[in-house]
Design an enzyme around this catalytic site. Structure first.
Site, PDB file in Angstrom:
ATOM      1  N   LYS A 159       7.427  -1.342   6.876  1.00 18.82           N
ATOM      2  CA  LYS A 159       7.439  -0.061   6.158  1.00 18.82           C
ATOM      3  C   LYS A 159       8.732   0.059   5.381  1.00 18.82           C
ATOM      4  O   LYS A 159       9.806  -0.252   5.903  1.00 18.82           O
ATOM      5  CB  LYS A 159       7.222   1.117   7.098  1.00 18.82           C
ATOM      6  CG  LYS A 159       8.175   1.202   8.243  1.00 18.82           C
ATOM      7  CD  LYS A 159       7.773   2.313   9.205  1.00 18.82           C
ATOM      8  CE  LYS A 159       8.608   2.221  10.457  1.00 18.82           C
ATOM      9  NZ  LYS A 159       8.121   2.995  11.567  1.00 18.82           N
ATOM     10  N   ARG A 216      -2.899   8.546  16.598  1.00 16.27           N
ATOM     11  CA  ARG A 216      -2.080   7.358  16.788  1.00 16.27           C
ATOM     12  C   ARG A 216      -1.751   7.163  18.261  1.00 16.27           C
ATOM     13  O   ARG A 216      -1.634   6.063  18.752  1.00 16.27           O
ATOM     14  CB  ARG A 216      -0.796   7.531  15.974  1.00 16.27           C
ATOM     15  CG  ARG A 216       0.193   6.468  16.220  1.00 16.27           C
ATOM     16  CD  ARG A 216       1.485   6.828  15.517  1.00 16.27           C
ATOM     17  NE  ARG A 216       2.503   5.891  15.923  1.00 16.27           N
ATOM     18  CZ  ARG A 216       3.425   5.428  15.130  1.00 16.27           C
ATOM     19  NH1 ARG A 216       3.458   5.802  13.881  1.00 16.27           N
ATOM     20  NH2 ARG A 216       4.338   4.605  15.573  1.00 16.27           N
ATOM     21  N   ARG A 241      -2.415   9.545  11.249  1.00 19.62           N
ATOM     22  CA  ARG A 241      -3.234   8.354  11.412  1.00 19.62           C
ATOM     23  C   ARG A 241      -4.471   8.712  12.238  1.00 19.62           C
ATOM     24  O   ARG A 241      -4.349   9.332  13.279  1.00 19.62           O
ATOM     25  CB  ARG A 241      -2.421   7.293  12.138  1.00 19.62           C
ATOM     26  CG  ARG A 241      -3.092   5.948  12.245  1.00 19.62           C
ATOM     27  CD  ARG A 241      -2.127   4.957  12.888  1.00 19.62           C
ATOM     28  NE  ARG A 241      -2.583   3.595  12.773  1.00 19.62           N
ATOM     29  CZ  ARG A 241      -1.754   2.542  12.812  1.00 19.62           C
ATOM     30  NH1 ARG A 241      -0.458   2.728  12.934  1.00 19.62           N
ATOM     31  NH2 ARG A 241      -2.225   1.329  12.719  1.00 19.62           N
ATOM     32  N   GLU A 268       0.856  -1.193   0.000  1.00 19.26           N
ATOM     33  CA  GLU A 268       0.000   0.000   0.000  1.00 19.26           C
ATOM     34  C   GLU A 268       0.884   1.232   0.000  1.00 19.26           C
ATOM     35  O   GLU A 268       1.993   1.195   0.523  1.00 19.26           O
ATOM     36  CB  GLU A 268      -0.856   0.039   1.280  1.00 19.26           C
ATOM     37  CG  GLU A 268      -1.863  -1.069   1.390  1.00 19.26           C
ATOM     38  CD  GLU A 268      -2.638  -1.001   2.714  1.00 19.26           C
ATOM     39  OE1 GLU A 268      -2.289  -0.159   3.566  1.00 19.26           O
ATOM     40  OE2 GLU A 268      -3.570  -1.784   2.886  1.00 19.26           O
ATOM     41  N   LYS A 285       2.397   4.403   1.442  1.00 21.94           N
ATOM     42  CA  LYS A 285       2.534   4.919   2.809  1.00 21.94           C
ATOM     43  C   LYS A 285       2.370   6.434   2.729  1.00 21.94           C
ATOM     44  O   LYS A 285       3.279   7.145   2.292  1.00 21.94           O
ATOM     45  CB  LYS A 285       3.891   4.555   3.412  1.00 21.94           C
ATOM     46  CG  LYS A 285       4.010   4.997   4.853  1.00 21.94           C
ATOM     47  CD  LYS A 285       5.313   4.521   5.462  1.00 21.94           C
ATOM     48  CE  LYS A 285       5.337   4.728   6.960  1.00 21.94           C
ATOM     49  NZ  LYS A 285       5.066   6.094   7.402  1.00 21.94           N
TER      50      LYS A 285
HETATM   51  P1  AMP Z   1       5.908   5.275  11.050  1.00 27.16           P
HETATM   52  O1  AMP Z   1       5.185   6.431  11.694  1.00 27.16           O
HETATM   53  O2  AMP Z   1       7.035   5.676  10.166  1.00 27.16           O
HETATM   54  O3  AMP Z   1       6.244   4.204  12.033  1.00 27.16           O
HETATM   55  O4  AMP Z   1       4.854   4.606  10.052  1.00 27.16           O
HETATM   56  C1  AMP Z   1       3.625   4.164  10.469  1.00 27.16           C
HETATM   57  C2  AMP Z   1       2.561   5.175  10.122  1.00 27.16           C
HETATM   58  O5  AMP Z   1       2.378   5.264   8.728  1.00 27.16           O
HETATM   59  C3  AMP Z   1       1.192   4.824  10.629  1.00 27.16           C
HETATM   60  O6  AMP Z   1       1.024   5.173  11.971  1.00 27.16           O
HETATM   61  C4  AMP Z   1       0.284   5.614   9.722  1.00 27.16           C
HETATM   62  O7  AMP Z   1       0.068   6.903  10.251  1.00 27.16           O
HETATM   63  C5  AMP Z   1       1.094   5.805   8.469  1.00 27.16           C
HETATM   64  N1  AMP Z   1       0.559   5.165   7.271  1.00 27.16           N
HETATM   65  C6  AMP Z   1       0.528   5.749   6.064  1.00 27.16           C
HETATM   66  N2  AMP Z   1       0.015   4.937   5.148  1.00 27.16           N
HETATM   67  C7  AMP Z   1      -0.308   3.787   5.769  1.00 27.16           C
HETATM   68  C8  AMP Z   1      -0.864   2.549   5.342  1.00 27.16           C
HETATM   69  N3  AMP Z   1      -1.170   2.332   4.060  1.00 27.16           N
HETATM   70  N4  AMP Z   1      -1.029   1.586   6.281  1.00 27.16           N
HETATM   71  C9  AMP Z   1      -0.702   1.797   7.570  1.00 27.16           C
HETATM   72  N5  AMP Z   1      -0.169   2.942   8.033  1.00 27.16           N
HETATM   73  C10 AMP Z   1       0.029   3.931   7.132  1.00 27.16           C
END
Ligand code: AMP
Length: 588
Positions: free
Chosen positions: A423, A272, A257, A250, A252
């Site tokens: 990710k 979040r 969130r 998907e 990102k």
């Molecule tokens: P990180 O903050 O770098 O740990 O990445 C996780 C965050 O990516 C999540 O908390 C979401 O806010 C965001 N996010 C963006 N796109 C997606 C997606 N397709 N699925 C899940 N999280 C996503």
């Protein structure tokens, strides 16, 4: 229950970092706590009065606390500030001052935990005119009857600076040991916590009904679920090694969130970190009931700012305009968003957590009516390195951060980080061609593994024309555990009561520092920023410059004075250089 039992535990906890000892102190405390008080004691341990999503905030400013100490001890404010400035901790300062005072007064009735909790609650609820005076009276009355040790911790709780160095898991271990005799029984507590996000409620269940009580926890709409988190991978190859075969990819998206709770026409939104953020997004609240073919639901989505004319995604910073108490309607109009759904956790009375990803995605597709505002996060299934690479390219070109890779048959593991979600961000490269040396001006306390230390630092450039330090970014990546300890040690004695007049920033970090320490940072890009003050008005009126994806290189530039830090002019020329390169490769 005497409050002294709690503060004596807190004091012991502050003096150790060993997890086993911390757990044991908590076990002893829980065993001494009546079950009708256990939830409150658990919140106090977390430095709170209620779980975050309830929005009960103490929000007492240092100034007010100092006034209350002054009133209670009968000592001038200046004197208190002096003691405070020497030690850097207002709790300690208060206990020192009160120690001198208690020697001359009579022994009083011990204060109870119930009284402390209720008084703190009243303080949190006070609003409006005269609320400051009332708050001060309440604080002073508690301090009047408190021992110096009690005063120290009451102040720490009030100011939000209580750091016992314990993670939620340690509290759950201690609850399992105290009430079942073994931490092997932690799992049902964890599951209950993950669906309720309320450690106090979990504690009460186990204290009053035993393990069975925790097993009966169910998802309930308007009570947030702890979010599932992703592991990071550095390359397509590493992703394939970790989750193999076929999986979902998907986009990102680079937004916020949002956990959307819907029942009938009512909508509540959580961040979040599970704070209630409903008021920032009236557009989501209004449109959700129309978008969803559902009676009640809990869904996850990413809110992303967009350019209204082109429909392009804009960087995360743009969303920060929505974080305001007043004039939200104006912000909604000026800073439009899209809401991009990526998961379904609960639908029409049933939990979706145990469904495989593919089924949850199908559920989303069935219930979301897509339009300009509401979308499903773009998704495809991938099998090979080149397929991932191609989708990654598309996502970056669409203004996203990278990809989320998800195992097709995996359930939603609330509150867990693991390899069912990975990710893959665009690799951190020092795309500016040069590193920057920036001054640390403030910090935000860390959470989780970083509790008790600074998790994020606020950084500034040097504006040599005006001799000030304007903020340019927050940085929270690139730190090793050792770095975190080192920063905490180096910066603790630079904490200031107020923002130094040479610091130019609109941010509100947990602590401000004397602008002294210089550290080296790389970043992927310099962008215009409505919030940061570096090079303000130079490129565009009303905008400063900010670093995108800043990362600490591991180098503390001890040899540099703050005035030797990178200047606004240097940042401007890097910004211009970057723009030129973009034009050359046709990206601008
Ligand atoms: P990180 O903050 O770098 O740990 O990445 C996780 C965050 O990516 C999540 O908390 C979401 O806010 C965001 N996010 C963006 N796109 C997606 C997606 N397709 N699925 C899940 N999280 C996503």
């Amino acid at each position: 229950m005497k409050f002294s039992i709690i503060v004596e535990t807190f004091e012991k906890m502050e003096n150790t970092t060993k997890r086993l000892e911390l757990t044991q102190y908590l076990v002893d405390l829980f065993k001494n706590t009546p079950s009708d008080l256990i939830s409150k004691v658990v919140y106090l341990i977390q430095g709170k009065l209620r779980p975050d999503f309830d929005g009960v905030e103490l929000g007492v400013a240092e100034k007010l606390a100092i006034r209350a100490i002054s009133k209670s001890a009968g000592i001038p404010i200046k004197k208190i500030e002096e003691v405070y400035n020497k030690g850097g901790d207002l709790g300690h300062a208060a206990s020192k001052i009160l120690e001198q005072k208690t020697q001359t007064t009579f022994v009083k009735e011990p204060i109870t935990t119930e009284r402390v909790y209720e008084t703190l609650y009243k303080i949190a609820e006070l609003e409006g005119l005269r609320s400051q005076d009332m708050k001060m009276k309440y604080i002073a009355s508690l301090l009047n009857d408190a021992t110096p040790l009690e005063a120290r911790f009451i102040l720490k709780i009030l100011l939000g600076t209580l750091r016992l160095g314990i993670a939620d898991n340690t509290v759950m271990d201690a609850l399992a040991i105290a009430y079942t005799g073994s931490k092997e029984n932690r799992e049902p507590l964890e599951t209950a916590y993950n669906v309720s996000s309320d450690l106090g409620k979990v504690a009460e269940a186990i204290a009053t009904k035993g393990l069975d009580g925790t097993k009966k926890f169910e998802i309930s709409v308007f009570n947030p679920i702890r979010p599932m988190l992703a592991d990071r991978v550095k390359s397509e190859q590493e992703a394939l090694e970790k989750i193999g075969n076929e999986f979902a990819a998907e986009y990102k998206l680079d937004g916020e969130r949002v956990q959307i709770h819907l029942k009938g026409e009512k909508v509540v939104l959580f961040s979040r970190r599970l704070e209630n953020i409903t008021s920032y997004y009236p557009d989501i609240v209004e449109k959700t009931p129309k978008i969803l073919k559902a009676r009640d639901a809990i869904l996850e989505a990413e809110a992303v700012a967009i350019n209204d004319d082109t429909g392009e995604f804009l960087p995360f910073q743009e969303l920060m305009h929505r974080r305001r108490k007043y004039n939200v309607e104006k912000a909604v109009e000026r800073y439009p968003i899209t809401i991009n759904f990526f998961d379904a956790l609960y639908l029409d009375g049933k939990s979706c957590l145990d469904m495989p990803y593919s089924q949850r995605r199908k559920t989303l597709e069935d219930i979301v009516t897509e339009d300009n505002f509401a979308r499903l996060v773009p998704m495809t299934t991938v099998k090979t390195e080149s397929e991932i690479e191609e989708f990654l390219e598309n996502s970056i070109n669409a203004g996203c951060e990278g990809l989320m890779l998800k195992v097709l048959n995996a359930p939603y593991r609330a509150g867990m980080r693991g390899s069912n979600w990975l990710k893959l961000k665009r690799e951190y490269r020092n795309e500016l061609g040069d590193s920057l040396d920036l001054v640390v001006i403030g910090a935000f306390f860390g959470r989780g593994r970083r509790t008790g230390r600074y998790g994020t630092l606020l950084l500034a450039t040097y504006n040599d024309n005006e001799d000030v330090f304007p903020s340019i970014c927050k940085v929270g990546t690139g730190f090793t555990d050792e770095n975190l300890d080192q920063f905490y040690q180096l910066l603790s004695d630079k904490v200031t009561l107020k923002k130094n007049p040479r610091v130019d920033s609109e941010m509100e970090p947990d602590v401000w520092f004397e602008p002294e320490l210089v550290i080296e940072i790389v970043a992927s890009e310099i962008t215009l920023s409505p919030i940061h003050k570096a090079a303000k008005d130079i490129i565009r009126k009303g905008s400063g410059l900010a670093l995108r994806f800043p990362k600490f290189t591991g180098k503390i530039r001890f040899e540099k004075a703050p005035e030797d830090a990178s200047t606004d002019q240097e940042v401007v020329s890097l910004y211009k250089g970057q723009k030129k390169i973009k034009q050359e490769i046709g990206q601008a």
